[in-house]
Design a protein around this motif. Structure first.
Motif, short mmCIF file in Angstrom:
data_model
loop_
_atom_site.label_atom_id
_atom_site.label_comp_id
_atom_site.label_asym_id
_atom_site.label_seq_id
_atom_site.Cartn_x
_atom_site.Cartn_y
_atom_site.Cartn_z
N THR A 161 -6.31 -15.09 8.54
CA THR A 161 -7.77 -15.19 8.50
C THR A 161 -8.37 -13.81 8.80
O THR A 161 -7.98 -13.15 9.76
CB THR A 161 -8.26 -16.22 9.53
OG1 THR A 161 -7.71 -17.48 9.19
CG2 THR A 161 -9.77 -16.33 9.53
N GLY A 162 -9.30 -13.40 7.97
CA GLY A 162 -9.96 -12.11 8.19
C GLY A 162 -9.12 -10.92 7.79
O GLY A 162 -9.39 -9.80 8.17
N VAL A 163 -8.08 -11.14 7.00
CA VAL A 163 -7.20 -10.06 6.59
C VAL A 163 -7.29 -9.94 5.07
O VAL A 163 -7.36 -10.95 4.38
CB VAL A 163 -5.76 -10.38 7.02
CG1 VAL A 163 -4.79 -9.38 6.46
CG2 VAL A 163 -5.66 -10.43 8.54
N ASP A 164 -7.30 -8.70 4.55
CA ASP A 164 -7.51 -8.57 3.10
C ASP A 164 -6.28 -9.01 2.30
O ASP A 164 -5.20 -9.19 2.84
CB ASP A 164 -7.93 -7.15 2.73
CG ASP A 164 -6.83 -6.16 2.99
OD1 ASP A 164 -5.81 -6.24 2.30
OD2 ASP A 164 -6.97 -5.31 3.89
N ALA A 165 -6.49 -9.18 1.02
CA ALA A 165 -5.48 -9.78 0.15
C ALA A 165 -4.17 -9.01 0.15
O ALA A 165 -3.10 -9.62 0.16
CB ALA A 165 -6.03 -9.87 -1.28
N VAL A 166 -4.26 -7.69 0.18
CA VAL A 166 -3.03 -6.89 0.15
C VAL A 166 -2.20 -7.16 1.40
O VAL A 166 -1.00 -7.43 1.34
CB VAL A 166 -3.38 -5.39 0.04
CG1 VAL A 166 -2.11 -4.56 0.07
CG2 VAL A 166 -4.16 -5.12 -1.22
N ARG A 168 -2.33 -9.70 3.32
CA ARG A 168 -1.85 -11.08 3.33
C ARG A 168 -0.54 -11.19 2.59
O ARG A 168 0.40 -11.82 3.04
CB ARG A 168 -2.89 -11.99 2.67
CG ARG A 168 -3.87 -12.59 3.65
CD ARG A 168 -5.03 -13.23 2.96
NE ARG A 168 -4.66 -14.38 2.15
CZ ARG A 168 -5.52 -15.10 1.45
NH1 ARG A 168 -6.81 -14.78 1.46
NH2 ARG A 168 -5.13 -16.12 0.75
N LYS A 169 -0.51 -10.55 1.44
CA LYS A 169 0.69 -10.62 0.62
C LYS A 169 1.88 -10.00 1.37
O LYS A 169 2.97 -10.57 1.41
CB LYS A 169 0.44 -9.87 -0.69
CG LYS A 169 1.37 -10.28 -1.79
CD LYS A 169 1.04 -9.54 -3.07
CE LYS A 169 2.23 -9.66 -3.99
NZ LYS A 169 1.93 -10.27 -5.26
N GLU A 170 1.62 -8.83 1.98
CA GLU A 170 2.68 -8.17 2.74
C GLU A 170 3.14 -9.05 3.90
O GLU A 170 4.32 -9.13 4.20
CB GLU A 170 2.17 -6.83 3.31
CG GLU A 170 2.00 -5.76 2.26
CD GLU A 170 1.29 -4.53 2.81
OE1 GLU A 170 1.17 -3.57 2.06
OE2 GLU A 170 0.84 -4.56 3.98
N HIS B 196 -14.35 -10.97 1.18
CA HIS B 196 -13.04 -10.38 0.92
C HIS B 196 -12.02 -11.48 0.64
O HIS B 196 -10.84 -11.23 0.57
CB HIS B 196 -12.60 -9.44 2.05
CG HIS B 196 -12.38 -10.12 3.37
ND1 HIS B 196 -13.34 -10.14 4.33
CD2 HIS B 196 -11.33 -10.80 3.86
CE1 HIS B 196 -12.88 -10.81 5.38
NE2 HIS B 196 -11.67 -11.23 5.11
N ILE B 238 -5.25 -6.67 -5.51
CA ILE B 238 -4.05 -6.03 -4.95
C ILE B 238 -3.67 -4.80 -5.79
O ILE B 238 -3.35 -3.75 -5.25
CB ILE B 238 -2.88 -7.04 -4.86
CG1 ILE B 238 -3.18 -8.05 -3.75
CG2 ILE B 238 -1.56 -6.34 -4.60
CD1 ILE B 238 -2.24 -9.23 -3.69
#
Lengths: 296, 248, 368
Positions: A161-166, A168-170, B196, B238
């Motif tokens: 939560t509150g973390v950007d997509a990149v 999150r994927k990592e 975001h 991404i």
């Protein structure tokens, strides 16, 4: 012995029931997801399992120990990352990690191999105050702190939560790494799309578990026909579909409308309806979100 | 639905804080009735840009017009013509539904008769008849969200700014919320969504993606996905963010 | 033990990295003592007084002349009877009335002593106190000159009455009060806020789910504040001694030991407050209302307890600072030893035990 066994757990806060009759088991080295919106009871369930709360009803065992009687053992052997990042913002990255290592009577060196991959990504900033890190970096640091004592079981409460997509994927790829180390991971998230990253998920809503299965299993249980409709004017088309007698459900989904017709209408009737209303459509496969809503 | 009338017109917008450039030559237009997504990671400069658009701060340089008004000269008039809702909602938790509606109606200068009509209409469309006199703090999250949005557009603003509006709600509530947004757009209200969360982005008709103070992509979601050979906005994002990392 | 020290080191880092905390911790004591100190030592000039002279002889004339010649006083009014005293004060201008008894000069010669009464408007106690001190000094001066001239052993004993505030205890009153206030603020407020902060930030959850025992957490939290509060106590005592010339009649060691006991009491109160508050804001409010106001208002720091209505006096007995102020006053100003303050010491000890017991009872190893 399964690392987590919950039997018929209920939790009441005054008159409100936060959890009602929750039972589930988690296998060793599994990524088990609790998926549900805010207020579904995910955090309460986590806090019962990690000994912070006592259930009103039911029992739970974690790592083979009772969560009420043997809370000390559990506290020594699990890692926990609460919903808000549990970092001291005025301490540097390294100081935070050192502090958590000290209170678990270990050192960064001793368990470096476990956190190496994660910590390497933020090590360049080790003298920076935790408060000045980006969301993704805070998340990596919090995970490193939760892992510093080599826990057998990891509780991650809404880590993305509150973390950007990149980031999150990592993050999800890091969790898969940890799984290889034999660590069992219990993770909660409000994002339906993250269900696919888990081995098994429990869909939660208002204190209930609606279903527990592999992500693919949940999707396969969706026993309706689902169509994606691409109209010129989404809002007008939505009103039209909602009032139509053919419609079971119609909801906006991105730039399309996810439309589920009633079962007793044939393909031909549907085709006819779409044509007469000048609507483009195609057969679509449901996602976890569609399944979740169908169960609500 | 979107027309060619420009509601937001931004040319070469630059905002600097000392040596740090938060907004680096932004260029974009938002049309009437558009549902425009303003995307970017935390710290990409979204908040800085919105503060300028809402008339809360001045740009360092560049042309910015909101609702046809120049933000340097007509800040106060701009404020009358916009609505705003953030993820934390601006509702007073200790007041009832009715009291919140009255309060905000009063702020935007609605006359008593207008206010009663608008309030009744709102309660009817949201199906809050039984909750009219309930304390807002006791309502479920999804209801609060819908109420907050309805209040933000009660005065029929030209444009409404939504700051990460649907984080954390269940999918059904979220889809219902987007239905409200589409309804507002259908009425001709322009909707400007910052977020975001890339799954929210899928719902926008046009969008721009900010990376490190610059707009790196702008267009319809479908076009952007095709352009970057991606299956979802998340993948597009991404790819853009990775590209930025490699070049910087 | 390593865990415990790791915790203490972390706490010190929190304190030293937050400049606002540092200012409160080390600046507040100095600022308060200076502010109180200089407010109280205002100089007197041209204070308006009235005289009620029942003798009207040469001696009383000479005394009045001496007073007015000093530059501190201006004779504004000559009163005729006691009845006029009250209205004179109520008019607000007259700060002090001096009453000479019957046959003042004669008595002084024949009996070697005479009656003089000084009545001061102590609604402003500090000014009143200064005026009385100045007047007494001038009269003493005059008596001595009489003795030198006429080689007789005459004394004038002024009988002082503080109107509206009968028991003004002395200008040094503020030093014990400030020590009590600062120690309780630093110890109780700061510890309760720092524990509440861990709860608010969510870090307490992680601390609970760790091998740390509750005693580790609590002792780790308070240890830095014992040191800091003790430094504060020494600072205030020494500033009082060197800047404001407060006497230190009694034993310094006893004073420091009593201070340490009071610090422990405050810390246990702070922990108790923290068990009842889940956010820094709540901890702050409770501290303000439970500590700051009572310490200032109900401990005898500013308003004498004797002048309070009975029910309010009863409440002061449950204010720990009240006892500490008594102890410090006794040691600093009167030079008394433990034999005279053991009751108060016991009271503070009792509070310490009570707060620790309440904290232990309320400290949760879980979240509810």
């Amino acid at each position: 012995m399964k690392p987590v066994i919950a039997e018929n757990i209920s939790k009441h806060f005054k008159s409100t029931a936060a959890l009602q009759h929750i039972s589930f088991e988690v296998d060793k080295a599994e990524i088990f997801g609790l998926i549900g919106p805010d207020g579904a009871g995910k955090t309460t369930l986590f806090r019962i399992l990690n000994t912070l709360l006592i259930p009103t009803e039911g029992t739970a065992s974690v790592l083979g120990q009772d969560t009420i009687r043997d809370y000390k053992y559990i506290r020594h052997h699990v890692g926990y990352m609460p919903g808000r990042f549990s970092l001291y913002e005025d301490l540097s990255v390294e100081e935070n990690l050192n502090f958590y290592a000290t209170i678990f009577q270990t050192s960064i060196e001793e368990n470096y191999s476990l956190i190496e991959k994660i910590y390497k990504q933020i090590e360049a900033f080790k003298d920076r105050k935790a408060g000045n890190l980006s969301g993704g970096m805070k998340q990596k640091l919090a995970l490193s702190c939760a892992l510093i004592h080599k826990p057998k079981l990891l509780f991650l409460d809404e880590p993305t939560t509150g973390v950007d997509a990149v980031s999150r994927k990592e993050f999800w790829s890091m969790l898969k790494d940890l799984k290889q180390h034999g660590i069992t991971i219990l993770v909660s998230t409000p994002y339906m799309d993250e269900a696919e990253q888990c081995d098994r998920v429990a869909l939660m809503q208002s204190g209930h578990i609606m279903d527990i299965d592999k992500p693919a299993g949940i999707v396969s249980k969706f026993n309706h026909r689902l169509f994606a409709v691409y109209p010129e004017n989404i809002y007008e088309a939505l009103q039209l579909l909602k009032t139509s007698p053919i419609t079971h459900t119609a909801q906006i989904f991105g730039q399309s409308i996810h439309w589920v017709p009633k079962e007793n209408f044939s393909e031909a009737e549907i085709l006819n309806f779409m044509h007469s209303n000048n609507l483009n459509y195609k057969v679509d496969s449901p996602n976890i979100e569609d399944c979740f809503m169908e169960m609500m | 639905m979107a027309t060619q009338e420009k509601i937001i017109h931004v040319r070469d917008l630059v905002k600097k804080f000392g040596n740090f450039t938060a907004n680096d030559h932004l260029n974009f237009d938002v049309y009437k009735g558009d549902i425009y997504g303003f995307l970017g990671a935390n710290g990409a400069g979204k908040t800085t840009a919105i503060k300028i658009l809402c008339g809360l701060s001045y740009p360092t340089s560049g042309t910015v017009e909101v609702a046809g008004l120049n933000i340097y000269k007509e800040r106060e008039n701009i404020k009358k013509d916009i609505g705003y809702m953030s993820q934390k909602f601006s509702l007073y938790e200790q007041l009832t539904v009715q009291e919140n509606i009255r309060f905000y109606g009063g702020i935007y200068g609605l006359k008593k008769k207008e206010l009663n009509e608008a309030g009744n209409h709102m309660i009817e469309t949201l199906q809050l008849q039984n909750e009219r006199h309930k304390i807002v703090g006791d309502l479920p999250l999804g209801w609060k969200q819908k109420l907050a949005f309805s209040i933000a557009i009660m005065h029929n603003p030209c444009i409404v700014f939504l700051d990460e509006p649907t984080g954390g709600v269940d999918p059904k509530t979220r889809r219902q919320f987007w239905e409200l947004i589409y309804q507002a757009a259908d009425r001709g209200i322009t909707v400007f969504v910052t977020t975001h969360y890339m799954d929210e982005a899928e719902y926008c008709q046009r969008l721009s993606i900010m990376v490190d103070g610059r707009i790196e992509a702008l267009g319809k979601p479908e076009d952007l996905k095709n352009e970057h050979a991606a299956g979802s906005m998340e993948e597009v994002f991404i790819k853009l963010a990775r590209k930025q990392k490699e070049t910087s | 033990m390593k865990r415990f020290w790791g915790f203490v080191i972390k706490e010190f880092k929190h304190i030293f990295r937050d400049y606002r905390t540092m200012i409160i911790l080390f600046g507040m004591p100095v600022a308060q003592i200076l502010i109180f100190g200089f407010v109280i030592t205002n100089d007197i000039k041209d204070a308006e007084i009235a005289v009620l002279d029942h003798s009207k002889d040469q001696t009383t004339h000479e005394i009045v002349n001496k007073l007015t010649a000093s530059g501190y006083f201006i004779l504004k009014d000559n009163l005729e009877s006691e009845k006029e005293i009250e209205p004179t004060f109520q008019s607000g201008k007259i700060k002090q009335v001096i009453i000479f008894g019957n046959d003042f000069g004669k008595k002084l010669v024949s009996e070697g002593s005479a009656d003089i009464q000084i009545i001061a408007d102590a609604s402003d106690p500090n000014t009143a106190n200064l005026l009385v001190n100045y007047t007494s000094a001038i009269i003493r001066d005059y008596t001595m000159s009489l003795n030198a001239e006429k080689t007789m052993n005459a004394t004038i004993v002024p009988e002082v009455r503080m109107l509206f505030n009968q028991s003004l205890d002395g200008a040094y009153m503020f030093i014990p009060g400030i020590i009590a206030l600062i120690l309780i603020l630093v110890s109780a407020m700061m510890t309760s806020i720092t524990i509440a902060r861990e709860k608010e930030m969510g870090t307490m959850e992680v601390l609970l789910i760790s091998p740390l025992r509750p005693t580790h957490i609590i002792m780790g939290k308070v240890a830095p504040y014992i040191v800091i509060a003790f430094i504060n106590a020494i600072t205030v005592i020494f500033m009082g001694f060197f800047v404001f010339k407060v006497p230190l009649e009694g034993s310094l060691a006893l004073l420091l030991i009593e201070s340490l006991l009071y610090i422990f009491m405050s810390l246990s109160l702070g922990i108790f407050i923290s068990t009842k508050s889940n956010s820094q804001q709540v901890a702050m409010f409770i501290s303000m209302f439970a500590l700051m106001l009572p310490t200032v208002l109900l401990s005898g720091f500013i308003f004498p307890i004797e002048n309070m209505p009975g029910w309010l006096q009863a409440i002061t007995y449950i204010m720990p600072p009240r006892y500490f102020i008594d102890i410090v006053k006794n040691i600093l100003l009167k030079g008394t030893g433990l034999a005279f303050v053991w009751k108060e010491t016991l009271a503070i000890l009792g509070f310490t035990v009570l707060f620790i017991a309440l904290s232990v009872k309320n400290f949760k190893i879980r979240l509810e």
